[in-house]
Scaffold this motif. Structure first.
Motif, PDB file in Angstrom:
ATOM      1  N   GLY A   1      11.429  39.445 -36.629  1.00 45.66           N
ATOM      2  CA  GLY A   1      10.276  38.850 -35.971  1.00 45.66           C
ATOM      3  C   GLY A   1      10.564  38.441 -34.541  1.00 45.66           C
ATOM      4  N   SER A   2      11.719  37.798 -34.308  1.00 42.48           N
ATOM      5  CA  SER A   2      12.055  37.356 -32.954  1.00 42.48           C
ATOM      6  C   SER A   2      12.270  38.541 -32.025  1.00 42.48           C
ATOM      7  CB  SER A   2      13.303  36.471 -32.989  1.00 42.48           C
ATOM      8  OG  SER A   2      13.076  35.322 -33.767  1.00 42.48           O
ATOM      9  N   ALA A   3      12.889  39.624 -32.542  1.00 41.61           N
ATOM     10  CA  ALA A   3      13.105  40.815 -31.722  1.00 41.61           C
ATOM     11  C   ALA A   3      11.779  41.433 -31.304  1.00 41.61           C
ATOM     12  CB  ALA A   3      13.947  41.825 -32.497  1.00 41.61           C
ATOM     13  N   MET A   4      10.844  41.545 -32.259  1.00 41.58           N
ATOM     14  CA  MET A   4       9.537  42.107 -31.952  1.00 41.58           C
ATOM     15  C   MET A   4       8.799  41.243 -30.933  1.00 41.58           C
ATOM     16  SD  MET A   4       7.332  44.496 -32.485  1.00 41.58           S
ATOM     17  CE  MET A   4       8.103  45.286 -33.903  1.00 41.58           C
TER      18      MET A   4
ATOM     19  N   GLN B   1      17.707  30.865 -39.399  1.00 42.02           N
ATOM     20  CA  GLN B   1      16.993  30.031 -38.425  1.00 42.02           C
ATOM     21  C   GLN B   1      16.443  30.914 -37.303  1.00 42.02           C
ATOM     22  OE1 GLN B   1      20.033  27.136 -37.386  1.00 42.02           O
ATOM     23  NE2 GLN B   1      19.234  25.709 -38.904  1.00 42.02           N
ATOM     24  N   PRO B   2      15.373  31.650 -37.578  1.00 38.19           N
ATOM     25  CA  PRO B   2      14.838  32.559 -36.558  1.00 38.19           C
ATOM     26  C   PRO B   2      14.298  31.802 -35.357  1.00 38.19           C
ATOM     27  CG  PRO B   2      13.327  32.361 -38.414  1.00 38.19           C
ATOM     28  CD  PRO B   2      14.595  31.663 -38.821  1.00 38.19           C
ATOM     29  N   VAL B   3      14.414  32.428 -34.199  1.00 38.53           N
ATOM     30  CA  VAL B   3      13.901  31.826 -32.975  1.00 38.53           C
ATOM     31  C   VAL B   3      12.380  31.783 -33.016  1.00 38.53           C
ATOM     32  CG1 VAL B   3      13.797  32.041 -30.464  1.00 38.53           C
ATOM     33  CG2 VAL B   3      15.912  32.603 -31.691  1.00 38.53           C
ATOM     34  N   VAL B   4      11.774  32.859 -33.526  1.00 39.29           N
ATOM     35  CA  VAL B   4      10.315  32.956 -33.641  1.00 39.29           C
ATOM     36  C   VAL B   4       9.975  33.229 -35.095  1.00 39.29           C
ATOM     37  CG1 VAL B   4       8.248  34.219 -32.934  1.00 39.29           C
ATOM     38  CG2 VAL B   4      10.108  33.826 -31.289  1.00 39.29           C
ATOM     39  N   GLU B   5       9.054  32.475 -35.641  1.00 36.16           N
ATOM     40  CA  GLU B   5       8.651  32.689 -37.022  1.00 36.16           C
ATOM     41  C   GLU B   5       7.949  34.035 -37.164  1.00 36.16           C
ATOM     42  OE1 GLU B   5       9.455  30.933 -39.587  1.00 36.16           O
ATOM     43  OE2 GLU B   5      10.467  29.368 -38.405  1.00 36.16           O
ATOM     44  N   PHE B   6       8.080  34.642 -38.346  1.00 38.35           N
ATOM     45  CA  PHE B   6       7.554  35.975 -38.586  1.00 38.35           C
ATOM     46  C   PHE B   6       6.039  36.027 -38.374  1.00 38.35           C
ATOM     47  CE2 PHE B   6       6.450  39.627 -41.365  1.00 38.35           C
ATOM     48  CZ  PHE B   6       7.246  40.587 -40.752  1.00 38.35           C
TER      49      PHE B   6
ATOM     50  N   ALA C   1       1.466  38.205 -32.310  1.00 38.50           N
ATOM     51  CA  ALA C   1       1.745  38.830 -31.008  1.00 38.50           C
ATOM     52  C   ALA C   1       1.570  40.339 -31.082  1.00 38.50           C
ATOM     53  CB  ALA C   1       3.167  38.477 -30.567  1.00 38.50           C
ATOM     54  N   LEU C   2       1.976  40.943 -32.184  1.00 44.68           N
ATOM     55  CA  LEU C   2       1.850  42.387 -32.347  1.00 44.68           C
ATOM     56  C   LEU C   2       0.381  42.812 -32.398  1.00 44.68           C
ATOM     57  CD1 LEU C   2       3.177  45.128 -32.851  1.00 44.68           C
ATOM     58  CD2 LEU C   2       3.233  44.573 -35.291  1.00 44.68           C
ATOM     59  N   SER C   3      -0.434  42.064 -33.116  1.00 45.05           N
ATOM     60  CA  SER C   3      -1.853  42.427 -33.232  1.00 45.05           C
ATOM     61  C   SER C   3      -2.565  42.338 -31.884  1.00 45.05           C
ATOM     62  CB  SER C   3      -2.536  41.532 -34.267  1.00 45.05           C
ATOM     63  OG  SER C   3      -2.534  40.182 -33.834  1.00 45.05           O
ATOM     64  N   ARG C   4      -2.099  41.490 -30.991  1.00 43.36           N
ATOM     65  CA  ARG C   4      -2.735  41.340 -29.674  1.00 43.36           C
ATOM     66  C   ARG C   4      -2.429  42.497 -28.725  1.00 43.36           C
ATOM     67  NH1 ARG C   4      -1.322  35.701 -30.413  1.00 43.36           N
ATOM     68  NH2 ARG C   4       0.603  36.030 -29.219  1.00 43.36           N
ATOM     69  N   THR C   5      -1.397  43.293 -29.005  1.00 46.98           N
ATOM     70  CA  THR C   5      -1.025  44.381 -28.103  1.00 46.98           C
ATOM     71  C   THR C   5      -2.018  45.536 -28.139  1.00 46.98           C
ATOM     72  OG1 THR C   5       0.330  45.503 -29.779  1.00 46.98           O
ATOM     73  CG2 THR C   5       1.416  43.826 -28.393  1.00 46.98           C
TER      74      THR C   5
ATOM     75  N   PRO D   1      11.476  47.381 -47.248  1.00 40.95           N
ATOM     76  CA  PRO D   1      10.434  48.085 -46.485  1.00 40.95           C
ATOM     77  C   PRO D   1       9.122  47.317 -46.433  1.00 40.95           C
ATOM     78  CG  PRO D   1      10.785  49.122 -48.622  1.00 40.95           C
ATOM     79  CD  PRO D   1      11.864  48.112 -48.470  1.00 40.95           C
ATOM     80  N   ASP D   2       8.889  46.417 -47.381  1.00 37.17           N
ATOM     81  CA  ASP D   2       7.638  45.648 -47.375  1.00 37.17           C
ATOM     82  C   ASP D   2       7.496  44.825 -46.104  1.00 37.17           C
ATOM     83  OD1 ASP D   2       6.931  46.690 -49.793  1.00 37.17           O
ATOM     84  OD2 ASP D   2       7.612  44.970 -50.964  1.00 37.17           O
ATOM     85  N   ARG D   3       8.618  44.322 -45.584  1.00 39.42           N
ATOM     86  CA  ARG D   3       8.542  43.524 -44.355  1.00 39.42           C
ATOM     87  C   ARG D   3       8.103  44.400 -43.178  1.00 39.42           C
ATOM     88  NH1 ARG D   3      10.483  38.617 -42.748  1.00 39.42           N
ATOM     89  NH2 ARG D   3      11.429  38.351 -44.808  1.00 39.42           N
ATOM     90  N   LEU D   4       8.637  45.622 -43.110  1.00 42.85           N
ATOM     91  CA  LEU D   4       8.225  46.535 -42.051  1.00 42.85           C
ATOM     92  C   LEU D   4       6.764  46.951 -42.246  1.00 42.85           C
ATOM     93  CD1 LEU D   4      11.399  48.821 -41.779  1.00 42.85           C
ATOM     94  CD2 LEU D   4      10.867  46.711 -40.559  1.00 42.85           C
ATOM     95  N   ALA D   5       6.362  47.123 -43.513  1.00 45.36           N
ATOM     96  CA  ALA D   5       4.974  47.504 -43.785  1.00 45.36           C
ATOM     97  C   ALA D   5       4.006  46.414 -43.345  1.00 45.36           C
ATOM     98  CB  ALA D   5       4.811  47.805 -45.273  1.00 45.36           C
TER      99      ALA D   5
END
Length: 753
Positions: A150-153, A180-185, A191-195, A675-679
């Motif tokens: 999530g943080s990478a994306m 302890q992710p920097v950005v929650e999933f 953020a992805l949906s806004r692109t 794969p569910d997380r990527l889906a």
């Protein structure tokens, strides 16, 4: 192109308008200018008007929005998983996930080569962090030790702010191992949906199916335990089983002492009936000797397991010698008992049990918990505000016998303590060091009021003063002790004792010379009678250190351990189990038997590595303790830290702690892909063509997306708001202060001040 608007404070035009009106109205109130020239009056008025205008601007906060159009080359981003889990076998290929991913990348590069002049292709690698890859040079092997998808994306999308993203390609096994992710999933999904760009995700590795990801893993085991000698400790761990349903798997718990001696304390099988289920393993254990022990819970490796690095997990147990056990019976859920428990439980060598006996349930008395008074495992008993009728005659006789045999007892003040509590006609009449009368007993009930002649009720409270030197009331040095007691917040009230027995000793008294704390002996035991029940005020007014010291000294004296003048050298580690490459901060110090820090101490700290090499660690003194740090622990295995305290050439004591740097790799401990997380990420862009795509389909799917129109006009919006930039805010503030200062200096210069 641009437009001006306002964003008033608290989003309220009404508030900003009202305050501005009042400010401008205040200009009509002219000060007494005496007989200065009109020009000077206008200068002063102009300064004041400038101040009002600036404040009004700050209230309305003007905003300038500027729009510019530009031609933009679309961006295509590739995110490549470079964590160690990619070294595990792939689901379909004979090689690793990393090899399958590299093959796919080569095919994608061939498929997009003809679009180089129409798109900007950016390649990123991600593990816990994300980094761009210059010249498409990927690492030879994946070395990342945790995954934060999530943080990478979120980060790569943030870098493209204001640009059109044509497509995002995400490849990996989908597992999230960063705790302890920097950005929650969920934030990454938004953020992805806004692109408005499609996400093509490809997963590598077997899913959680039993036939593809066989694994047995010790999932949880607490990092550390503390227990007193001969007390039973319940060790509890969970073992997750995937791919071996209805199969007996042997588990074991092994104890290793400081000298390296090992013994197996438990061997038992577990069986799970559902794939991926976790089995709980509980093993009771007790230790006869104090010291530090290492416990290892393990499960036998099974045929065709993808990894065995997660089949065992260790924890450390500190076994304390001579723990002080206290029973605290009280009749209030609030007030004194909470703070007293906090102070006593701050001592690592004190084990406190407590029970609330509700006077509203008096119809069901005697209370069953009165049987605890016959428990021989307790060293000290505390009774606060509990009427004698809550106990049976046998309960109080058992308590008297316990004190006679060497246990300690303290009764605290309260509405139902001592004589008002009905203890005159019980076995405790002879035990307590104060006199009681049969006519003192008060009726029990929630609406019963205090009898004035049985309690001190001064409006200014009860100021405590020590009568004599005694270990219980020694809060400071002899010359400072009385002043320290007098500086404590007065007690709200206290019991008024009928008298003090001839053999008893008064330790504290109030401003009326009335006894507040009385000590005595009964048989081989010690007894205290404390008239107050509001020492919590000390804690609430910032005197927690004195509160802890007083109550600890009371317990030590009652348990007859006050004469133990030895010092306790202590060493605290925040963690006993660390991943490779971690840092460790530790704290050490020396306490007296009273719990106070010991002065004039020289502390030496050494550490021993898994290979046996030893070295001294530098520490820094911070107030009454020392702090140190071990950096970059890259060698797996067991480390030991030993503290030696000296006063001059005299040894005060030592302390030792053990920790483990685990070779258990989070990335290799779970062989199943997710794969569910990527889906889930791909579904956020389903309406624009996003999908979870098989590796063999990705190049063609990517070409299909890239054949759509490329160039577009992008409208870039820039926003300026008063005070958003720190340097602008400072200039605005300095300008405001300057106007105020100039106005005041002019009035002073012209004789108006």
């Amino acid at each position: 192109m641009g437009n001006l608007r306002f964003e008033p404070v608290l989003d309220s035009y009404l508030l900003a308008t009202g305050l501005s009106f009042l400010l401008f109205a205040s200009l009509a109130i002219r000060p007494n200018f005496r007989k200065i020239a009109a020009k000077r009056q206008w200068i002063l008025t102009a300064c004041r008007t400038g101040v009002v205008v600036l404040i009004a601007l700050a209230l309305f906060r003007p905003v300038w929005i500027h729009h510019t159009d530009s031609r933009d080359t679309p961006v295509v981003m590739f995110l490549i998983d470079v964590t160690r889990s990619m070294l595990l076998p792939d689901a379909t290929a004979t090689g690793t996930r990393w090899e399958a991913q590299q093959t796919l990348l080569a095919e994608c590069r061939s498929a997009i080569r003809e679009f180089d002049d129409q798109f900007e292709f950016q390649f990123y690698v991600y593990d816990k962090e994300v980094a761009s890859v210059a010249g498409n040079r990927f690492p030879e092997t994946p070395e990342g030790r945790s995954t934060d998808i999530g943080s990478a994306m979120y980060e790569v999308i943030r870098k493209q702010a204001g640009r059109r993203i044509a497509a995002i390609v995400l490849s990996g096994d989908g597992t999230q191992t960063e705790l302890q992710p920097v950005v929650e999933f969920q934030e990454a999904l938004r953020a992805l949906s806004r692109t408005g760009a499609p996400l093509l995700a490809t997963a590598f590795g077997p899913t959680g199916g039993a036939s593809q990801s066989r694994d047995v893993a010790v999932d949880t085991l607490p990092e550390q335990y503390s227990v007193f000698v001969k007390n039973e400790l319940m060790v509890r761990g969970t073992i997750r089983v995937r791919g071996y349903t209805n199969k007996e798997i042997m588990t074991s718990l092994v104890v290793r002492s400081a000298d390296g001696t090992e013994r197996t304390v438990s061997r038992r099988p577990i069986i799970v009936t559902r794939d991926g289920e976790s089995a709980v393993v509980e093993v009771p254990i007790a230790f006869d000797e104090p010291g530090q022990y290492r416990l290892t819970l393990s499960a036998e490796s099974q045929p065709r397991e993808l990894t065995t690095k997660n089949n065992a997990l260790s924890t450390f147990v500190t076994v304390l010698d001579g723990g002080l056990r206290i029973l605290y019976l009280h009749s209030s859920r609030l007030g004194e008992q909470r703070y007293l428990r906090w102070s006593l439980q701050a001592s690592p060598d004190i084990e406190l049990d407590h029970a609330f006996i509700d006077v509203r349930q008096r119809s069901q008395w005697p209370d069953d918990r009165g049987d605890l008074l016959a428990n021989k495992n307790y060293d000290v008993f505390i009774i606060e505000g509990v009427p004698a009728t809550a106990f049976t005659k046998q309960n109080l006789e058992a308590l008297a016998a316990a004190v006679d045999s060497g246990r300690g007892l303290i009764m605290l003040g309260g509405l139902y303590s001592f004589g008002p509590g009905g203890y005159y006609g019980t076995a405790l009449r002879d035990v307590l060091p104060v006199k009681m009368d049969r006519f003192e007993q008060q009726r029990v009930g929630p609406t019963v009021s205090m009898t004035p002649d049985l309690h001190w009720t001064d409006p200014d409270g009860q100021v405590l003063t020590p009568v004599r030197s005694h270990p219980v009331v020694r809060l400071k040095t002899e010359s400072e002790n009385k002043a320290t007691w007098n500086s404590l917040p007065p007690l709200l009230g206290a019991n008024r004792f009928t008298g003090v027995k001839e053999s008893a000793v008064v330790l504290l008294e109030n401003q009326h010379r009335g006894p507040m704390l009385v000590s005595g002996a009964f048989g081989d035991g010690r007894v205290l009678a404390f008239a107050g029940d509001s020492t919590r005020l000390w804690w609430q007014h910032g005197r927690q250190d004195l509160h802890r010291r007083f109550w600890r000294q009371c317990m030590l004296w009652l348990a007859q351990r006050d004469e133990n003048s030895g010092s306790d050298v202590w060493l605290e580690l925040p963690n006993h189990r660390l991943p490779l490459g971690a840092d460790l901060d530790f704290t050490a110090g020396v306490r007296a038997a009273t719990g106070e820090p010991v002065e004039d101490i020289q502390l030496t700290v050494r550490w021993t590595k898994p290979d046996g090499q030893s070295a001294e660690i530098s520490t820094a003194r911070v107030e009454d303790h020392w702090k140190g740090r071990l950096r970059n622990l890259t060698e797996p295995g067991e480390y030991a830290i030993e503290v030696t305290a000296k006063r001059g050439d005299q040894l005060v004591g030592t302390a030792r702690a053990v920790l483990e740097v685990m070779d258990q790799d989070l990335e290799l401990s779970n062989p199943a892909a997710d794969p569910d997380r990527l889906a889930r990420l791909a579904r956020q862009t389903l309406d624009v063509g996003g999908a979870l795509v098989a590796a063999e389909e990705l190049p063609a799917r990517l070409r299909q997306i890239l054949t759509e129109p490329r160039m577009s006009t992008v409208t870039i919006q820039s926003k300026w708001r008063l005070g958003d930039r720190l340097w602008e805010a400072w200039i605005f503030f300095l300008f405001l202060v300057t106007l105020l200062g100039v106005e005041w200096l002019l009035r002073r210069h012209w004789g108006l001040v």
